[in-house]
Scaffold this motif. Structure first.
Motif, PDB file in Angstrom:
ATOM      1  N   UNK A   8     -62.624 -59.068  13.019  1.00  0.00           N
ATOM      2  CA  UNK A   8     -61.690 -59.409  12.261  1.00  0.00           C
ATOM      3  C   UNK A   8     -62.177 -59.790  10.635  1.00  0.00           C
ATOM      4  N   UNK A   9     -63.204 -60.452  10.586  1.00  0.00           N
ATOM      5  CA  UNK A   9     -63.805 -60.649   9.111  1.00  0.00           C
ATOM      6  C   UNK A   9     -64.001 -59.806   8.332  1.00  0.00           C
ATOM      7  N   UNK A  10     -64.270 -58.289   8.936  1.00  0.00           N
ATOM      8  CA  UNK A  10     -64.625 -57.119   8.113  1.00  0.00           C
ATOM      9  C   UNK A  10     -63.120 -56.798   7.801  1.00  0.00           C
ATOM     10  N   UNK A  11     -62.218 -56.540   8.768  1.00  0.00           N
ATOM     11  CA  UNK A  11     -61.024 -56.152   8.721  1.00  0.00           C
ATOM     12  C   UNK A  11     -60.090 -56.963   7.474  1.00  0.00           C
ATOM     13  N   UNK A  12     -60.205 -58.187   7.596  1.00  0.00           N
ATOM     14  CA  UNK A  12     -59.690 -59.073   6.414  1.00  0.00           C
ATOM     15  C   UNK A  12     -60.545 -58.645   4.901  1.00  0.00           C
ATOM     16  N   UNK A  56     -70.240 -53.457   6.058  1.00  0.00           N
ATOM     17  CA  UNK A  56     -70.484 -53.957   7.402  1.00  0.00           C
ATOM     18  C   UNK A  56     -71.119 -55.236   7.591  1.00  0.00           C
ATOM     19  N   UNK A  57     -71.694 -55.740   6.206  1.00  0.00           N
ATOM     20  CA  UNK A  57     -72.764 -56.826   6.490  1.00  0.00           C
ATOM     21  C   UNK A  57     -71.667 -58.169   6.391  1.00  0.00           C
ATOM     22  N   UNK A  58     -72.162 -59.289   7.334  1.00  0.00           N
ATOM     23  CA  UNK A  58     -71.212 -60.514   7.600  1.00  0.00           C
ATOM     24  C   UNK A  58     -71.347 -61.204   6.174  1.00  0.00           C
ATOM     25  N   UNK A  59     -72.737 -61.112   5.516  1.00  0.00           N
ATOM     26  CA  UNK A  59     -72.577 -62.001   4.172  1.00  0.00           C
ATOM     27  C   UNK A  59     -71.860 -61.411   3.148  1.00  0.00           C
ATOM     28  N   UNK A  60     -71.536 -60.080   2.987  1.00  0.00           N
ATOM     29  CA  UNK A  60     -71.065 -59.455   2.077  1.00  0.00           C
ATOM     30  C   UNK A  60     -69.499 -59.653   2.418  1.00  0.00           C
ATOM     31  N   UNK A  61     -68.974 -59.586   3.642  1.00  0.00           N
ATOM     32  CA  UNK A  61     -67.712 -59.866   3.940  1.00  0.00           C
ATOM     33  C   UNK A  61     -67.202 -61.409   3.545  1.00  0.00           C
ATOM     34  N   UNK A  62     -68.351 -62.338   3.724  1.00  0.00           N
ATOM     35  CA  UNK A  62     -67.856 -63.834   3.507  1.00  0.00           C
ATOM     36  C   UNK A  62     -67.851 -63.802   1.948  1.00  0.00           C
ATOM     37  N   UNK A  63     -68.515 -62.965   1.576  1.00  0.00           N
ATOM     38  CA  UNK A  63     -68.669 -63.361  -0.170  1.00  0.00           C
ATOM     39  C   UNK A  63     -67.176 -62.723  -0.641  1.00  0.00           C
ATOM     40  N   UNK A 102     -74.961 -62.210  -6.298  1.00  0.00           N
ATOM     41  CA  UNK A 102     -76.363 -62.192  -5.955  1.00  0.00           C
ATOM     42  C   UNK A 102     -76.746 -62.411  -4.586  1.00  0.00           C
ATOM     43  N   UNK A 103     -75.593 -63.091  -3.660  1.00  0.00           N
ATOM     44  CA  UNK A 103     -75.988 -62.938  -2.281  1.00  0.00           C
ATOM     45  C   UNK A 103     -75.753 -61.690  -1.719  1.00  0.00           C
ATOM     46  N   UNK A 104     -74.822 -60.862  -2.176  1.00  0.00           N
ATOM     47  CA  UNK A 104     -74.667 -59.379  -1.761  1.00  0.00           C
ATOM     48  C   UNK A 104     -75.794 -58.565  -2.413  1.00  0.00           C
ATOM     49  N   UNK A 105     -76.111 -58.739  -3.377  1.00  0.00           N
ATOM     50  CA  UNK A 105     -77.484 -57.840  -3.978  1.00  0.00           C
ATOM     51  C   UNK A 105     -78.578 -58.007  -3.299  1.00  0.00           C
ATOM     52  N   UNK A 106     -78.800 -59.251  -2.947  1.00  0.00           N
ATOM     53  CA  UNK A 106     -79.961 -59.352  -2.206  1.00  0.00           C
ATOM     54  C   UNK A 106     -80.235 -58.892  -0.745  1.00  0.00           C
ATOM     55  N   UNK A 142     -64.023 -61.125  -8.222  1.00  0.00           N
ATOM     56  CA  UNK A 142     -63.993 -59.983  -7.632  1.00  0.00           C
ATOM     57  C   UNK A 142     -64.796 -58.914  -8.508  1.00  0.00           C
ATOM     58  N   UNK A 143     -64.682 -59.098  -9.878  1.00  0.00           N
ATOM     59  CA  UNK A 143     -65.378 -57.872 -10.687  1.00  0.00           C
ATOM     60  C   UNK A 143     -66.801 -58.157 -10.267  1.00  0.00           C
ATOM     61  N   UNK A 144     -67.393 -59.089 -10.208  1.00  0.00           N
ATOM     62  CA  UNK A 144     -68.932 -59.471  -9.809  1.00  0.00           C
ATOM     63  C   UNK A 144     -69.114 -58.832  -8.309  1.00  0.00           C
ATOM     64  N   UNK A 145     -68.320 -59.326  -7.614  1.00  0.00           N
ATOM     65  CA  UNK A 145     -68.514 -59.069  -5.932  1.00  0.00           C
ATOM     66  C   UNK A 145     -68.273 -57.298  -5.953  1.00  0.00           C
ATOM     67  N   UNK A 146     -67.470 -56.607  -6.493  1.00  0.00           N
ATOM     68  CA  UNK A 146     -67.438 -55.327  -6.508  1.00  0.00           C
ATOM     69  C   UNK A 146     -68.493 -54.560  -7.299  1.00  0.00           C
ATOM     70  N   UNK A 147     -69.116 -55.078  -8.480  1.00  0.00           N
ATOM     71  CA  UNK A 147     -70.340 -54.724  -8.944  1.00  0.00           C
ATOM     72  C   UNK A 147     -71.629 -54.739  -8.189  1.00  0.00           C
TER      73      UNK A 147
END
Length: 170
Positions: A8-12, A56-63, A102-106, A142-147
């Motif tokens: 559900x988190x990924x779908x959202x 697919x990564x949960x930490x990415x979805x949370x960010x 950075x949490x995504x990039x890492x 969002x711009x930083x998240x997408x990048x």
């Protein structure tokens, strides 16, 4: 396998990206922008595949959901000052939006940091659109998240082409 189950988190997270005008193709274009000069045979399919694996990564979805929620609250004037104007103007010294990125990039190692820094300065494609303040929309996070998603997908691609990706992930 459970690893490919869509939560559900990924779908959202995916729905919220789409609602904010960001597609898989937009992010794949950024991956191509970052990696095509290093890989002569790079295809858009490979770029899309790597974006989808990052998502697919949960930490990415949370960010994603955290950042988009903050942007929406700022658009609706639902934050208190001085945070409201800081986010609405994407104040340069704020930096929390980059920390979430950075949490995504890492997720895929240090190469992601250089990819992210480069694309954040260049602002090609969808990043230019997200940074357009004339729309009345707020995309401070969002711009930083997408990048960061594009940078992480580029890192994942670089690692996989070097033979470093866990075969369970592909």
């Amino acid at each position: 396998m459970a690893k490919d189950k869509v939560t559900a988190l990924e779908t959202t997270a995916r729905e919220w990206l789409q609602e904010r005008g960001v597609t898989i193709e937009d992010m794949a274009d950024l991956v191509y922008y970052l990696q095509s000069k290093y890989h002569d045979d790079l295809s858009m399919d490979e770029c899309r595949h790597n974006v989808n694996r990052v998502l697919k990564k949960r930490e990415v979805q949370n960010a994603i959901i955290t950042g988009i929620q903050m942007d929406k609250l700022a658009e609706q004037n639902q934050l208190e000052e001085p945070l409201l104007s800081t986010i609405q103007t994407d104040e340069g010294l704020y930096g929390v939006d980059e920390i979430i990125a950075f949490s995504i990039v890492n997720v895929y190692g240090s190469i992601g940091f250089t990819n992210y820094g480069y694309i954040d300065k260049q602002k090609p494609g969808i990043l230019k659109k997200l940074n357009d303040k004339s729309t009345g929309e707020c995309h401070t996070f969002l711009d930083d998240i997408v990048g960061a998603i594009a940078a992480a997908a580029s890192s994942r691609l670089a690692h996989s082409l070097a033979g470093d990706t866990d075969p369970e992930e592909d």
